[in-house]
Scaffold this motif. Structure first.
Motif, PDB file in Angstrom:
ATOM      1  N   ARG A   1      -8.834  10.651   0.971  1.00  0.00           N
ATOM      2  CA  ARG A   1      -8.839   9.181   1.469  1.00  0.00           C
ATOM      3  C   ARG A   1      -8.613   9.289   3.284  1.00  0.00           C
ATOM      4  O   ARG A   1      -9.033   9.069   4.241  1.00  0.00           O
ATOM      5  CB  ARG A   1      -7.837   8.309   0.991  1.00  0.00           C
ATOM      6  CG  ARG A   1      -7.698   7.688  -0.158  1.00  0.00           C
ATOM      7  CD  ARG A   1      -9.080   6.977  -0.327  1.00  0.00           C
ATOM      8  NE  ARG A   1      -8.598   5.870   0.801  1.00  0.00           N
ATOM      9  CZ  ARG A   1      -7.635   4.627   0.729  1.00  0.00           C
ATOM     10  NH1 ARG A   1      -7.366   3.913  -0.156  1.00  0.00           N
ATOM     11  NH2 ARG A   1      -7.491   3.487   1.492  1.00  0.00           N
TER      12      ARG A   1
ATOM     13  N   GLN B   1     -11.934   3.764   0.551  1.00  0.00           N
ATOM     14  CA  GLN B   1     -11.883   3.752  -1.005  1.00  0.00           C
ATOM     15  C   GLN B   1     -13.151   4.592  -1.497  1.00  0.00           C
ATOM     16  O   GLN B   1     -12.986   5.849  -2.060  1.00  0.00           O
ATOM     17  CB  GLN B   1     -10.901   3.053  -1.882  1.00  0.00           C
ATOM     18  CG  GLN B   1     -11.129   3.662  -3.517  1.00  0.00           C
ATOM     19  CD  GLN B   1     -10.114   5.027  -3.341  1.00  0.00           C
ATOM     20  OE1 GLN B   1      -8.289   4.909  -3.249  1.00  0.00           O
ATOM     21  NE2 GLN B   1      -9.653   6.070  -4.607  1.00  0.00           N
TER      22      GLN B   1
ATOM     23  N   CYS C   1      -8.762   4.949  -8.677  1.00  0.00           N
ATOM     24  CA  CYS C   1      -8.069   5.009  -7.589  1.00  0.00           C
ATOM     25  C   CYS C   1      -6.605   5.033  -7.193  1.00  0.00           C
ATOM     26  O   CYS C   1      -6.357   5.357  -5.992  1.00  0.00           O
ATOM     27  CB  CYS C   1      -9.020   3.789  -6.626  1.00  0.00           C
ATOM     28  SG  CYS C   1      -7.770   2.462  -7.439  1.00  0.00           S
TER      29      CYS C   1
ATOM     30  N   HIS D   1     -13.647  -2.993  -0.859  1.00  0.00           N
ATOM     31  CA  HIS D   1     -12.696  -1.438  -0.180  1.00  0.00           C
ATOM     32  C   HIS D   1     -13.260   0.167   0.168  1.00  0.00           C
ATOM     33  O   HIS D   1     -13.252   1.163  -0.461  1.00  0.00           O
ATOM     34  CB  HIS D   1     -12.007  -0.600  -1.594  1.00  0.00           C
ATOM     35  CG  HIS D   1     -10.410  -0.394  -1.053  1.00  0.00           C
ATOM     36  ND1 HIS D   1      -9.955   0.270  -0.048  1.00  0.00           N
ATOM     37  CD2 HIS D   1      -8.907  -0.186  -2.356  1.00  0.00           C
ATOM     38  CE1 HIS D   1      -8.911   1.194   0.088  1.00  0.00           C
ATOM     39  NE2 HIS D   1      -8.234   0.703  -1.728  1.00  0.00           N
TER      40      HIS D   1
ATOM     41  N   VAL E   1     -12.771  -2.921  -4.683  1.00  0.00           N
ATOM     42  CA  VAL E   1     -12.631  -1.360  -5.742  1.00  0.00           C
ATOM     43  C   VAL E   1     -13.311  -0.995  -6.611  1.00  0.00           C
ATOM     44  O   VAL E   1     -14.524  -0.288  -5.673  1.00  0.00           O
ATOM     45  CB  VAL E   1     -11.589  -0.525  -6.240  1.00  0.00           C
ATOM     46  CG1 VAL E   1     -12.085   0.461  -6.948  1.00  0.00           C
ATOM     47  CG2 VAL E   1     -10.533   0.057  -5.139  1.00  0.00           C
TER      48      VAL E   1
ATOM     49  N   ASP F   1     -14.083   8.528  -2.586  1.00  0.00           N
ATOM     50  CA  ASP F   1     -14.781   8.402  -3.847  1.00  0.00           C
ATOM     51  C   ASP F   1     -15.633   9.536  -3.471  1.00  0.00           C
ATOM     52  O   ASP F   1     -16.184  10.923  -4.779  1.00  0.00           O
ATOM     53  CB  ASP F   1     -14.812   7.850  -4.782  1.00  0.00           C
ATOM     54  CG  ASP F   1     -13.863   6.307  -4.683  1.00  0.00           C
ATOM     55  OD1 ASP F   1     -12.036   7.113  -5.130  1.00  0.00           O
ATOM     56  OD2 ASP F   1     -13.454   5.695  -5.569  1.00  0.00           O
TER      57      ASP F   1
ATOM     58  N   GLN G   1      -8.500  12.115  -5.097  1.00  0.00           N
ATOM     59  CA  GLN G   1      -8.800  11.058  -5.078  1.00  0.00           C
ATOM     60  C   GLN G   1      -7.676  10.721  -3.397  1.00  0.00           C
ATOM     61  O   GLN G   1      -8.726   9.833  -2.426  1.00  0.00           O
ATOM     62  CB  GLN G   1      -9.436   9.765  -5.499  1.00  0.00           C
ATOM     63  CG  GLN G   1     -10.410  10.106  -6.172  1.00  0.00           C
ATOM     64  CD  GLN G   1     -10.757   9.253  -7.767  1.00  0.00           C
ATOM     65  OE1 GLN G   1      -9.892   9.766  -8.802  1.00  0.00           O
ATOM     66  NE2 GLN G   1     -11.248   8.120  -7.590  1.00  0.00           N
TER      67      GLN G   1
ATOM     68  N   ARG H   1      -0.956   5.034  -0.584  1.00  0.00           N
ATOM     69  CA  ARG H   1      -2.577   6.078  -0.398  1.00  0.00           C
ATOM     70  C   ARG H   1      -2.415   4.832   1.267  1.00  0.00           C
ATOM     71  O   ARG H   1      -3.606   5.696   2.359  1.00  0.00           O
ATOM     72  CB  ARG H   1      -3.535   5.639  -1.395  1.00  0.00           C
ATOM     73  CG  ARG H   1      -2.907   6.558  -2.870  1.00  0.00           C
ATOM     74  CD  ARG H   1      -3.326   6.239  -3.745  1.00  0.00           C
ATOM     75  NE  ARG H   1      -3.017   4.797  -3.804  1.00  0.00           N
ATOM     76  CZ  ARG H   1      -1.397   5.482  -4.757  1.00  0.00           C
ATOM     77  NH1 ARG H   1      -0.915   6.465  -5.005  1.00  0.00           N
ATOM     78  NH2 ARG H   1      -1.065   3.912  -4.790  1.00  0.00           N
ATOM     79  N   THR H   2      -3.174   4.074   1.414  1.00  0.00           N
ATOM     80  CA  THR H   2      -4.370   3.328   3.163  1.00  0.00           C
ATOM     81  C   THR H   2      -3.117   3.202   3.778  1.00  0.00           C
ATOM     82  O   THR H   2      -3.987   3.773   4.164  1.00  0.00           O
ATOM     83  CB  THR H   2      -4.641   2.138   2.240  1.00  0.00           C
ATOM     84  OG1 THR H   2      -5.271   2.222   0.457  1.00  0.00           O
ATOM     85  CG2 THR H   2      -5.536   1.898   3.644  1.00  0.00           C
TER      86      THR H   2
ATOM     87  N   SER I   1       0.733  -1.394  -0.069  1.00  0.00           N
ATOM     88  CA  SER I   1      -0.194  -0.191   0.048  1.00  0.00           C
ATOM     89  C   SER I   1       0.537   0.975   0.017  1.00  0.00           C
ATOM     90  O   SER I   1       1.884   1.557   0.973  1.00  0.00           O
ATOM     91  CB  SER I   1      -1.139  -0.459   0.844  1.00  0.00           C
ATOM     92  OG  SER I   1      -1.772   0.819   1.200  1.00  0.00           O
TER      93      SER I   1
ATOM     94  N   GLU J   1      -9.330  -2.444   2.666  1.00  0.00           N
ATOM     95  CA  GLU J   1      -9.536  -3.556   1.467  1.00  0.00           C
ATOM     96  C   GLU J   1      -9.569  -4.717   1.384  1.00  0.00           C
ATOM     97  O   GLU J   1      -8.298  -5.522   1.996  1.00  0.00           O
ATOM     98  CB  GLU J   1      -8.106  -3.209   0.410  1.00  0.00           C
ATOM     99  CG  GLU J   1      -8.935  -3.912  -1.263  1.00  0.00           C
ATOM    100  CD  GLU J   1      -7.967  -3.262  -2.425  1.00  0.00           C
ATOM    101  OE1 GLU J   1      -7.650  -2.497  -2.204  1.00  0.00           O
ATOM    102  OE2 GLU J   1      -8.411  -3.962  -3.439  1.00  0.00           O
TER     103      GLU J   1
END
Ligand code: CP
Length: 312
Positions: free
Chosen positions: A297, A150, A269, A147, A184, A154, A293, A49-50, A47, A142
């Protein structure tokens, strides 16, 4: 709300989006809420971003954060009951989840589908194992099937960029050399079912997603037709669901170009493969929302953690 495992755990999407945008306007406004409490982030898969956005969200709320790359550094876990553990697995989920519960007040987990055994993936053994045996709230970062962090990000991005009452939103499959999970796309679809939008999915034949998730959402096999007059185009590859985990098309005609996008906003994503999934000219244009986006997060995770902290 005790756990955040799927989009179904959201009681009012519009309220959560409003709350997330309020947190975004002043991210440290509740920096005492998590004081003296700890979140553990357990990664069974890679990962960027997460990992960083969930950590940032936790820090904004004053939580202490422990991060572990469980997939590469933890003991191989056993999930089945009554197994004679004389092969590859070293520790049972029963002990692991209870042990993590001693060190943390919240646990967040990333554990992808392995795309080999549909039944096993849909059983969500890692996420559900922690849900069953941990006595602290569990957050999905996720899983095999979804997910939801995410998709919440969004929803925030759509809200910030939408100028219409009922925008046309298209979820388009795109080619990819590797087999990717459905998570996703699944959570985006579930989130869109809570929106007042003209929502349509487009993909080549054979890429139909789980009907239990897509329900009655229109599917258009002609991508150009689906993209007509779109306001937002959300692009994502997924492997076949019926021919489970297989790459049955790599048709480059499905890549998103400037011409196909028209005046719509582009969403993905990330991470994304340039000039395979989407052309540089789109990703580098001001029609691309991908960086927004990724920024959102943090505030999606922050609203989720805020709700859990307020409840516990
Ligand atoms: N979109 C997303 O989940 O990114 P990472 O896989 O980098 O966390």
């Amino acid at each position: 709300m005790r756990n955040y495992l799927s989009i179904k755990d959201i009681d009012s999407l519009s309220d959560w989006v409003t709350e997330a945008r309020e947190l975004k306007s002043n991210p440290r406004q509740l920096n005492n809420l998590g004081k003296n409490r700890t979140i553990g982030l357990l990664f069974f898969n890679n990962s960027l971003r997460t990992r960083l956005s969930t950590q940032k969200a936790a820090m904004n709320l004053g939580l202490e954060v422990i991060v572990m790359n469980f997939g590469s550094e933890g003991w191989a876990l056993e999930y089945a009951d009554g197994t004679i553990m004389n092969e590859g697995t070293s520790e049972h989920i029963k002990e692991a989840a209870q042990v993590v519960s001693q060190y943390c007040d919240i646990v967040a987990i990333r554990a992808f589908a392995n795309l080999k055994d549909k039944e096993k993936d849909e059983a969500e053994q890692v996420l559900n194992g922690f849900k069953k045996y941990a006595n602290i709230p569990v957050v999905n970062m996720e899983s095999s099937v979804g997910h939801p962090l995410q998709a919440l990000a969004d929803a925030i991005t759509l809200d910030e960029n939408n100028l219409k009452n009922k925008p046309k939103v298209v979820l388009s499959w795109a080619p990819h050399p590797k087999a990717l999970p459905h998570a996703v796309a699944n959570s985006f679809i579930e989130m869109m079912q809570l929106q007042d939008a003209n929502f349509i999915i487009t993909h080549p034949a054979g890429y139909e997603l789980d009907k239990k998730i897509t329900k009655d959402i229109p599917i258009e096999y002609d991508q150009n037709k689906a993209l007509e007059n779109a306001d937002f185009v959300y692009v994502k590859n997924w492997s076949s669901y019926t021919d489970y985990g297989q790459v049955i098309s790599q048709d480059s005609n499905w890549m998103i170009t400037k011409e196909k996008l028209g005046d719509a906003k582009f969403m993905h994503c990330l991470p994304v493969r340039r000039n395979v999934v989407v052309a540089d000219e789109v990703l580098d244009s001001n029609q691309s929302l991908v960086i927004e986006q990724a920024n959102n997060r943090t505030f999606a995770a922050q609203v989720v953690l805020k709700k859990i902290l307020e409840k516990s």
